[in-house]
Design a protein around this motif. Structure first.
Motif, PDB file in Angstrom:
ATOM      1  N   GLU A 111       0.836  -1.195   0.000  1.00  0.00           N
ATOM      2  CA  GLU A 111       0.000   0.000   0.000  1.00  0.00           C
ATOM      3  C   GLU A 111       0.874   1.248   0.000  1.00  0.00           C
ATOM      4  O   GLU A 111       2.000   1.214   0.500  1.00  0.00           O
ATOM      5  CB  GLU A 111      -0.912   0.000   1.234  1.00  0.00           C
ATOM      6  N   PRO A 112       0.385   2.363  -0.573  1.00  0.00           N
ATOM      7  CA  PRO A 112       1.176   3.605  -0.572  1.00  0.00           C
ATOM      8  C   PRO A 112       1.410   4.117   0.855  1.00  0.00           C
ATOM      9  O   PRO A 112       0.547   3.982   1.721  1.00  0.00           O
ATOM     10  CB  PRO A 112       0.305   4.579  -1.372  1.00  0.00           C
ATOM     11  N   ILE A 113       2.605   4.654   1.096  1.00  0.00           N
ATOM     12  CA  ILE A 113       2.987   5.105   2.436  1.00  0.00           C
ATOM     13  C   ILE A 113       3.530   6.528   2.374  1.00  0.00           C
ATOM     14  O   ILE A 113       4.309   6.863   1.476  1.00  0.00           O
ATOM     15  CB  ILE A 113       4.057   4.159   3.033  1.00  0.00           C
ATOM     16  N   VAL A 163      12.208   1.368  11.942  1.00  0.00           N
ATOM     17  CA  VAL A 163      11.151   2.157  11.293  1.00  0.00           C
ATOM     18  C   VAL A 163      11.730   3.441  10.701  1.00  0.00           C
ATOM     19  O   VAL A 163      11.344   3.863   9.605  1.00  0.00           O
ATOM     20  CB  VAL A 163      10.015   2.487  12.289  1.00  0.00           C
ATOM     21  N   VAL A 164      12.677   4.062  11.423  1.00  0.00           N
ATOM     22  CA  VAL A 164      13.342   5.263  10.908  1.00  0.00           C
ATOM     23  C   VAL A 164      14.068   4.944   9.598  1.00  0.00           C
ATOM     24  O   VAL A 164      13.957   5.680   8.603  1.00  0.00           O
ATOM     25  CB  VAL A 164      14.341   5.834  11.952  1.00  0.00           C
ATOM     26  N   ILE A 165      14.823   3.843   9.594  1.00  0.00           N
ATOM     27  CA  ILE A 165      15.538   3.424   8.377  1.00  0.00           C
ATOM     28  C   ILE A 165      14.540   3.150   7.244  1.00  0.00           C
ATOM     29  O   ILE A 165      14.753   3.551   6.095  1.00  0.00           O
ATOM     30  CB  ILE A 165      16.396   2.171   8.660  1.00  0.00           C
ATOM     31  N   GLY A 166      13.431   2.470   7.603  1.00  0.00           N
ATOM     32  CA  GLY A 166      12.388   2.193   6.611  1.00  0.00           C
ATOM     33  C   GLY A 166      11.812   3.464   6.020  1.00  0.00           C
ATOM     34  O   GLY A 166      11.588   3.572   4.806  1.00  0.00           O
ATOM     35  N   GLY A 167      11.569   4.464   6.894  1.00  0.00           N
ATOM     36  CA  GLY A 167      11.039   5.749   6.431  1.00  0.00           C
ATOM     37  C   GLY A 167      11.978   6.429   5.455  1.00  0.00           C
ATOM     38  O   GLY A 167      11.548   6.982   4.434  1.00  0.00           O
ATOM     39  N   ILE A 168      13.282   6.394   5.742  1.00  0.00           N
ATOM     40  CA  ILE A 168      14.285   7.004   4.853  1.00  0.00           C
ATOM     41  C   ILE A 168      14.294   6.301   3.495  1.00  0.00           C
ATOM     42  O   ILE A 168      14.336   6.953   2.437  1.00  0.00           O
ATOM     43  CB  ILE A 168      15.682   6.941   5.509  1.00  0.00           C
ATOM     44  N   LEU A 169      14.248   4.967   3.507  1.00  0.00           N
ATOM     45  CA  LEU A 169      14.251   4.203   2.249  1.00  0.00           C
ATOM     46  C   LEU A 169      13.006   4.493   1.406  1.00  0.00           C
ATOM     47  O   LEU A 169      13.082   4.572   0.177  1.00  0.00           O
ATOM     48  CB  LEU A 169      14.341   2.696   2.550  1.00  0.00           C
ATOM     49  N   ILE A 170      11.876   4.655   2.078  1.00  0.00           N
ATOM     50  CA  ILE A 170      10.629   4.944   1.362  1.00  0.00           C
ATOM     51  C   ILE A 170      10.681   6.337   0.744  1.00  0.00           C
ATOM     52  O   ILE A 170      10.259   6.551  -0.402  1.00  0.00           O
ATOM     53  CB  ILE A 170       9.410   4.787   2.299  1.00  0.00           C
ATOM     54  N   ILE A 171      11.228   7.307   1.501  1.00  0.00           N
ATOM     55  CA  ILE A 171      11.344   8.678   0.983  1.00  0.00           C
ATOM     56  C   ILE A 171      12.289   8.732  -0.214  1.00  0.00           C
ATOM     57  O   ILE A 171      11.997   9.356  -1.242  1.00  0.00           O
ATOM     58  CB  ILE A 171      11.841   9.631   2.094  1.00  0.00           C
ATOM     59  N   GLU A 172      13.437   8.069  -0.095  1.00  0.00           N
ATOM     60  CA  GLU A 172      14.472   8.153  -1.130  1.00  0.00           C
ATOM     61  C   GLU A 172      14.163   7.312  -2.368  1.00  0.00           C
ATOM     62  O   GLU A 172      14.383   7.752  -3.494  1.00  0.00           O
ATOM     63  CB  GLU A 172      15.831   7.731  -0.542  1.00  0.00           C
ATOM     64  N   TRP A 173      13.671   6.075  -2.143  1.00  0.00           N
ATOM     65  CA  TRP A 173      13.501   5.164  -3.282  1.00  0.00           C
ATOM     66  C   TRP A 173      12.088   4.589  -3.425  1.00  0.00           C
ATOM     67  O   TRP A 173      11.846   3.755  -4.289  1.00  0.00           O
ATOM     68  CB  TRP A 173      14.506   4.009  -3.178  1.00  0.00           C
ATOM     69  N   ASN A 174      11.169   5.024  -2.566  1.00  0.00           N
ATOM     70  CA  ASN A 174       9.780   4.552  -2.604  1.00  0.00           C
ATOM     71  C   ASN A 174       9.675   3.022  -2.554  1.00  0.00           C
ATOM     72  O   ASN A 174       8.865   2.396  -3.248  1.00  0.00           O
ATOM     73  CB  ASN A 174       9.067   5.081  -3.867  1.00  0.00           C
ATOM     74  N   VAL A 175      10.529   2.421  -1.713  1.00  0.00           N
ATOM     75  CA  VAL A 175      10.521   0.960  -1.561  1.00  0.00           C
ATOM     76  C   VAL A 175       9.485   0.609  -0.492  1.00  0.00           C
ATOM     77  O   VAL A 175       9.816   0.421   0.684  1.00  0.00           O
ATOM     78  CB  VAL A 175      11.918   0.438  -1.157  1.00  0.00           C
TER      79      VAL A 175
END
Length: 301
Positions: A111-113, A163-175
């Motif tokens: 789902e989109p985050i 979760v912080v690392i996950g947030g960074i990855l989602i922002i940078e690469w939308n993974v």
């Protein structure tokens, strides 16, 4: 005694602050998780809520454990902390299994985050968790109950980092699949930590014998003059650090005035094994079974 009460008072105060911090994180992560669509944040909020409950339970267990023994609870209330440690660890494992199922669903249907919102909330949670860990760090070694609460907070801190690392990855690469992946890692870690406390608390509640060299204890008792045999051993823990031991000691036909001396000698010698309370039954040629553990014969055997 005054120092002990001061120490416990300080611990209780810090636990209350940690409960308030964790409830604040829980509310922030539930709102943030719903608005951002992040399962990792929602899983962390559930974890934080379970921490709040466990800390609250641990706080009351410490309070109850301070109550004195009475005619109904002759051993006191020290096992309240062990019982809470058992419940805490069992809840942790249950929550982890639930999160693993949810993560599997997210892997199949990503789902989109909202990465930035997820990151901000995760950072707030991380700072609050770090503060809670620092508050309880000096007390973590004191009891199984406090250690279980401390492990809750440690696992929360690690999950917040994830979760912080996950947030960074989602922002940078939308993974977006990194979100359920973080959830899986958090859950597996929690299950591993929870199992150790669950196992130890069950052993105490089931009155399993602590790690004692019973053969060495038997030899120690039998080396006392006038002692012929030591048998029918029972060893158990009332609390985490209180080990009780009882056994039958066969003695020579001695005057009753010498009996107390033998009991005192046994108590003194067993202190080096970490045994805090000893009950001795003296006898002369009574038991036919002389084994360390008593195997009672059933009718018809």
């Amino acid at each position: 005694m005054g120092h002990h009460h001061h120490h416990h008072g300080e611990l209780k105060g810090r636990m209350v602050i940690s409960v308030i911090l964790n409830l604040t994180i829980t509310i922030a992560e539930i709102i943030g998780g719903i608005l951002s669509g992040s399962l990792a944040l929602l899983s962390d909020s559930i974890h934080n809520f379970s921490d709040s409950i466990s800390l609250l339970a641990s706080y009351f267990a410490v309070r109850v454990g301070e109550r004195k023994a009475n005619e109904k609870y002759t051993f006191g209330y020290k096992r309240a902390e062990i019982l809470v440690a058992f419940i805490n660890s069992a809840v942790l494992i249950g929550v982890s299994l639930f999160l693993l199922v949810e993560a599997y669903r997210r892997f199949k249907n990503p789902e989109p985050i909202d990465g930035p919102l997820m990151l901000v909330v995760a950072l707030i949670g991380l700072l609050a968790n770090l503060l809670s860990v620092l508050l309880l760090h000096d007390h973590a070694h004191e009891s199984m109950n406090v250690r279980s609460a401390y492990l809750h907070l440690m696992s929360d801190t690690l999950s917040s980092v994830a979760v912080v690392i996950g947030g960074i990855l989602i922002i940078e690469w939308n993974v977006t699949r990194v979100d359920p992946l973080v959830t899986v890692l958090i859950s597996l870690y929690i299950m591993g930590e929870g199992y150790g406390i669950l196992k130890e608390s069950v052993e105490v509640l089931m009155e399993a014998s602590p790690e004692l060299d019973l053969e060495a204890i038997k030899a120690e008792i039998e080396s006392i003059p006038s002692v012929r045999n030591a048998h029918h051993f029972h060893a158990w823990r009332i609390g985490e650090n209180e080990v009780h031991f009882e056994c039958h000691v066969e003695v020579e036909d001695i005057p009753i005035s010498e009996a107390q001396g033998i009991i005192d000698e046994v108590e003194e010698r067993l202190k080096k094994y970490g045994i805090t309370h000893v009950t001795i039954q003296l006898e002369v040629e009574k038991c036919t079974d002389k084994g360390i553990v008593c195997h009672e014969e059933k009718e018809g055997d």
